[in-house]
Design a protein around this motif. Structure first.
Motif, PDB file in Angstrom:
ATOM      1  N   GLU A  96       0.833  -1.208   0.000  1.00  0.00           N
ATOM      2  CA  GLU A  96       0.000   0.000   0.000  1.00  0.00           C
ATOM      3  C   GLU A  96       0.869   1.260   0.000  1.00  0.00           C
ATOM      4  OE1 GLU A  96      -3.737   1.735   2.647  1.00  0.00           O
ATOM      5  OE2 GLU A  96      -2.307   0.369   3.584  1.00  0.00           O
ATOM      6  N   ILE A  97       1.998   1.195   0.700  1.00  0.00           N
ATOM      7  CA  ILE A  97       2.840   2.395   0.836  1.00  0.00           C
ATOM      8  C   ILE A  97       3.534   2.751  -0.480  1.00  0.00           C
ATOM      9  CG2 ILE A  97       4.979   3.249   1.899  1.00  0.00           C
ATOM     10  CD1 ILE A  97       4.122   1.926   4.487  1.00  0.00           C
ATOM     11  N   PHE A  98       3.910   1.700  -1.239  1.00  0.00           N
ATOM     12  CA  PHE A  98       4.679   1.940  -2.459  1.00  0.00           C
ATOM     13  C   PHE A  98       3.908   2.859  -3.412  1.00  0.00           C
ATOM     14  CE2 PHE A  98       6.166   0.942  -6.718  1.00  0.00           C
ATOM     15  CZ  PHE A  98       7.531   1.138  -6.551  1.00  0.00           C
ATOM     16  N   GLY A  99       4.489   4.006  -3.736  1.00  0.00           N
ATOM     17  CA  GLY A  99       3.865   4.946  -4.670  1.00  0.00           C
ATOM     18  C   GLY A  99       2.673   5.697  -4.109  1.00  0.00           C
ATOM     19  N   SER A 100       2.527   5.728  -2.771  1.00  0.00           N
ATOM     20  CA  SER A 100       1.294   6.302  -2.189  1.00  0.00           C
ATOM     21  C   SER A 100       1.335   7.815  -2.018  1.00  0.00           C
ATOM     22  CB  SER A 100       1.013   5.654  -0.830  1.00  0.00           C
ATOM     23  OG  SER A 100       2.066   5.946   0.070  1.00  0.00           O
ATOM     24  N   ASP A 101       2.497   8.455  -2.127  1.00  0.00           N
ATOM     25  CA  ASP A 101       2.612   9.919  -1.919  1.00  0.00           C
ATOM     26  C   ASP A 101       1.974  10.334  -0.587  1.00  0.00           C
ATOM     27  OD1 ASP A 101       3.659   9.936  -4.445  1.00  0.00           O
ATOM     28  OD2 ASP A 101       2.077  11.143  -5.350  1.00  0.00           O
ATOM     29  N   ALA A 102       2.201   9.587   0.462  1.00  0.00           N
ATOM     30  CA  ALA A 102       1.473   9.779   1.718  1.00  0.00           C
ATOM     31  C   ALA A 102       2.218  10.694   2.694  1.00  0.00           C
ATOM     32  CB  ALA A 102       1.249   8.421   2.374  1.00  0.00           C
ATOM     33  N   THR A 103       1.433  11.287   3.613  1.00  0.00           N
ATOM     34  CA  THR A 103       2.052  12.065   4.695  1.00  0.00           C
ATOM     35  C   THR A 103       2.642  11.089   5.718  1.00  0.00           C
ATOM     36  OG1 THR A 103       0.060  12.048   6.043  1.00  0.00           O
ATOM     37  CG2 THR A 103       0.289  13.871   4.460  1.00  0.00           C
ATOM     38  N   ALA A 104       3.399  11.643   6.680  1.00  0.00           N
ATOM     39  CA  ALA A 104       4.008  10.795   7.707  1.00  0.00           C
ATOM     40  C   ALA A 104       2.932  10.070   8.518  1.00  0.00           C
ATOM     41  CB  ALA A 104       4.891  11.643   8.621  1.00  0.00           C
ATOM     42  N   ALA A 105       1.848  10.790   8.870  1.00  0.00           N
ATOM     43  CA  ALA A 105       0.787  10.161   9.669  1.00  0.00           C
ATOM     44  C   ALA A 105       0.141   9.021   8.881  1.00  0.00           C
ATOM     45  CB  ALA A 105      -0.262  11.206  10.053  1.00  0.00           C
ATOM     46  N   GLU A 106      -0.087   9.239   7.588  1.00  0.00           N
ATOM     47  CA  GLU A 106      -0.679   8.182   6.757  1.00  0.00           C
ATOM     48  C   GLU A 106       0.276   6.986   6.633  1.00  0.00           C
ATOM     49  OE1 GLU A 106      -3.392  11.096   3.880  1.00  0.00           O
ATOM     50  OE2 GLU A 106      -1.313  10.684   3.350  1.00  0.00           O
ATOM     51  N   LEU A 107       1.561   7.286   6.504  1.00  0.00           N
ATOM     52  CA  LEU A 107       2.539   6.191   6.401  1.00  0.00           C
ATOM     53  C   LEU A 107       2.535   5.336   7.664  1.00  0.00           C
ATOM     54  CD1 LEU A 107       5.840   7.587   4.818  1.00  0.00           C
ATOM     55  CD2 LEU A 107       4.139   6.103   3.782  1.00  0.00           C
ATOM     56  N   ARG A 108       2.449   6.007   8.821  1.00  0.00           N
ATOM     57  CA  ARG A 108       2.432   5.245  10.090  1.00  0.00           C
ATOM     58  C   ARG A 108       1.200   4.342  10.154  1.00  0.00           C
ATOM     59  NH1 ARG A 108       4.161  10.364  12.088  1.00  0.00           N
ATOM     60  NH2 ARG A 108       6.441  10.303  12.238  1.00  0.00           N
ATOM     61  N   GLU A 109       0.076   4.849   9.698  1.00  0.00           N
ATOM     62  CA  GLU A 109      -1.142   4.013   9.682  1.00  0.00           C
ATOM     63  C   GLU A 109      -0.950   2.809   8.753  1.00  0.00           C
ATOM     64  OE1 GLU A 109      -4.573   6.348   8.640  1.00  0.00           O
ATOM     65  OE2 GLU A 109      -4.268   7.694  10.348  1.00  0.00           O
ATOM     66  N   MET A 110      -0.377   3.060   7.590  1.00  0.00           N
ATOM     67  CA  MET A 110      -0.181   1.966   6.622  1.00  0.00           C
ATOM     68  C   MET A 110       0.815   0.945   7.156  1.00  0.00           C
ATOM     69  SD  MET A 110      -0.193   3.737   2.882  1.00  0.00           S
ATOM     70  CE  MET A 110      -0.416   5.476   2.899  1.00  0.00           C
ATOM     71  N   LEU A 111       1.857   1.432   7.820  1.00  0.00           N
ATOM     72  CA  LEU A 111       2.826   0.492   8.416  1.00  0.00           C
ATOM     73  C   LEU A 111       2.122  -0.361   9.467  1.00  0.00           C
ATOM     74  CD1 LEU A 111       5.971   2.795   8.892  1.00  0.00           C
ATOM     75  CD2 LEU A 111       5.845   0.743   7.440  1.00  0.00           C
ATOM     76  N   GLY A 112       1.229   0.267  10.235  1.00  0.00           N
ATOM     77  CA  GLY A 112       0.513  -0.451  11.292  1.00  0.00           C
ATOM     78  C   GLY A 112      -0.400  -1.534  10.746  1.00  0.00           C
ATOM     79  N   ARG A 113      -1.014  -1.280   9.585  1.00  0.00           N
ATOM     80  CA  ARG A 113      -1.948  -2.294   9.061  1.00  0.00           C
ATOM     81  C   ARG A 113      -1.289  -3.236   8.043  1.00  0.00           C
ATOM     82  NH1 ARG A 113      -4.889   2.637   7.165  1.00  0.00           N
ATOM     83  NH2 ARG A 113      -4.324   2.950   4.989  1.00  0.00           N
ATOM     84  N   PHE A 114       0.006  -3.050   7.786  1.00  0.00           N
ATOM     85  CA  PHE A 114       0.674  -3.934   6.817  1.00  0.00           C
ATOM     86  C   PHE A 114       0.502  -5.425   7.160  1.00  0.00           C
ATOM     87  CE2 PHE A 114       4.417  -6.455   5.610  1.00  0.00           C
ATOM     88  CZ  PHE A 114       4.217  -6.468   4.234  1.00  0.00           C
ATOM     89  N   PRO A 115       0.671  -5.826   8.418  1.00  0.00           N
ATOM     90  CA  PRO A 115       0.550  -7.270   8.716  1.00  0.00           C
ATOM     91  C   PRO A 115      -0.805  -7.843   8.321  1.00  0.00           C
ATOM     92  CG  PRO A 115       1.519  -6.098  10.582  1.00  0.00           C
ATOM     93  CD  PRO A 115       1.044  -5.053   9.624  1.00  0.00           C
ATOM     94  N   ARG A 116      -1.861  -7.004   8.275  1.00  0.00           N
ATOM     95  CA  ARG A 116      -3.201  -7.500   7.921  1.00  0.00           C
ATOM     96  C   ARG A 116      -3.483  -7.363   6.427  1.00  0.00           C
ATOM     97  NH1 ARG A 116      -3.742  -4.167  12.167  1.00  0.00           N
ATOM     98  NH2 ARG A 116      -4.914  -2.581  11.019  1.00  0.00           N
ATOM     99  N   SER A 117      -2.542  -6.762   5.681  1.00  0.00           N
ATOM    100  CA  SER A 117      -2.745  -6.582   4.240  1.00  0.00           C
ATOM    101  C   SER A 117      -2.460  -7.906   3.522  1.00  0.00           C
ATOM    102  CB  SER A 117      -1.807  -5.501   3.693  1.00  0.00           C
ATOM    103  OG  SER A 117      -0.471  -5.978   3.736  1.00  0.00           O
ATOM    104  N   GLN A 118      -2.867  -7.956   2.252  1.00  0.00           N
ATOM    105  CA  GLN A 118      -2.642  -9.193   1.494  1.00  0.00           C
ATOM    106  C   GLN A 118      -1.145  -9.531   1.440  1.00  0.00           C
ATOM    107  OE1 GLN A 118      -4.028  -9.083  -2.529  1.00  0.00           O
ATOM    108  NE2 GLN A 118      -3.985 -11.308  -2.732  1.00  0.00           N
ATOM    109  N   ARG A 119      -0.324  -8.533   1.110  1.00  0.00           N
ATOM    110  CA  ARG A 119       1.122  -8.782   1.035  1.00  0.00           C
ATOM    111  C   ARG A 119       1.684  -9.140   2.418  1.00  0.00           C
ATOM    112  NH1 ARG A 119       4.965 -10.751  -2.248  1.00  0.00           N
ATOM    113  NH2 ARG A 119       7.012  -9.902  -1.739  1.00  0.00           N
ATOM    114  N   GLY A 120       1.167  -8.470   3.428  1.00  0.00           N
ATOM    115  CA  GLY A 120       1.624  -8.735   4.790  1.00  0.00           C
ATOM    116  C   GLY A 120       1.359 -10.184   5.185  1.00  0.00           C
ATOM    117  N   ARG A 121       0.195 -10.703   4.760  1.00  0.00           N
ATOM    118  CA  ARG A 121      -0.135 -12.090   5.105  1.00  0.00           C
ATOM    119  C   ARG A 121       0.753 -13.068   4.336  1.00  0.00           C
ATOM    120  NH1 ARG A 121      -5.569 -10.086   4.858  1.00  0.00           N
ATOM    121  NH2 ARG A 121      -5.921 -11.222   2.921  1.00  0.00           N
ATOM    122  N   VAL A 122       1.070 -12.728   3.068  1.00  0.00           N
ATOM    123  CA  VAL A 122       1.968 -13.580   2.274  1.00  0.00           C
ATOM    124  C   VAL A 122       3.348 -13.634   2.951  1.00  0.00           C
ATOM    125  CG1 VAL A 122       3.241 -13.689   0.075  1.00  0.00           C
ATOM    126  CG2 VAL A 122       0.796 -13.188   0.070  1.00  0.00           C
TER     127      VAL A 122
END
Ligand code: NAP
Length: 218
Positions: free
Chosen positions: A184-210
């Motif tokens: 999700e983070i790759f190419g997202s042009d996100a703010t720092a707060a958004e990046l922290r949220e995405m890092l937090g939910r990475f384990p539940r993402s499809q790639r995170g589960r793989v």
């Protein structure tokens, strides 16, 4: 700053070396020069000695060619991996597509003795060149930083901030898998707060589960 301390963990960098002078290497060279760093860039045909002697050395070559990096010259150096596995460019490379290991860990294993930090790879050259903002600007984007030593992450954070982005500490080098393609983070042009949220939910993402399944974490 004392000359002897430059380039040591946790100290602000003054010089930046860049290996690779293509799209991302040229963009980072311009930004770092504009921010006041002493920049030495080397293309595939240049002698890499001067670039490798800088306080921070950015890797901006096609990832598939990481074995052409000057390993001996990078021993002991702080090296920032901005590379991604991109099969259209790198070809099918099972060694770079293995979810048990982030690509930066693969690069670190090759660059024995180098202090490898992953940063910048999730941002496009366009984002870096166009979306940099002064500190405190509400639209300032973030750049995630992963590395095994807090002092090295802090040094890279100085560089990220200086070129107009908010550093986001993502923890150890292995955590860089959360901002490789395809995440999700790759190419997202996100703010720092958004990046922290995405890092937090990475384990539940499809790639995170793989990744978790491949690493035996579930
Ligand atoms: N483009 C982006 O927006 C972007 C953003 C973030 C990350 N990245 C990643 O950054 C890496 C580079 O991407 P790019 O788009 O900048 O590629 P690029 O435009 O093709 O540039 C790559 C450069 O690396 C040089 N090179 C190859 N081996 C080298 C070596 N051993 N030492 C020094 N230079 C060497 C190439 O030189 P020759 O042509 O002489 O071989 C070429 O100039 C890729 O892994 C990519 O995924 C790209």
């Amino acid at each position: 700053m004392d000359d002897a301390r430059a380039g040591q963990p946790g100290t602000p960098p003054r010089s930046v070396g860049i290996l690779g002078t293509g799209r991302i290497g040229a963009a980072l060279a311009r930004l770092c020069r504009d921010a006041g760093f002493e920049v030495t860039a080397a293309s595939s045909t240049d002698d890499p000695a001067a670039a490798c002697a800088a306080d921070v050395v950015l890797l901006a070559i096609p990832l598939g060619r990481y074995r052409s990096l000057p390993r001996e010259r990078l021993r002991g150096r702080l090296v920032v991996d901005a590379m991604n596995y991109w099969w259209e460019l790198d070809g099918a490379r099972p060694d770079l597509d293995d979810p048990t290991t982030s690509t930066s860990e693969t690069v670190a294993a090759f660059l024995e003795g180098a202090r490898v930090v992953k940063a910048f790879g999730h941002a496009s050259a366009w984002e870096l060149e166009n979306l940099g903002r002064p500190a405190g600007d509400p639209g300032r984007r973030g750049i995630a930083i992963a590395g095994d030593h807090a002092g090295d992450r802090a040094t890279v954070a100085v560089l990220v901030d200086a070129i107009g982005f908010d550093p986001v500490d993502a923890g150890p080098l292995a955590a860089g898998v959360a901002f490789e393609p395809p995440t999700e983070i790759f190419g997202s042009d996100a703010t720092a707060a958004e990046l922290r949220e995405m890092l937090g939910r990475f384990p539940r993402s499809q790639r995170g589960r793989v990744v978790a399944r491949a690493r035996g974490d579930v």
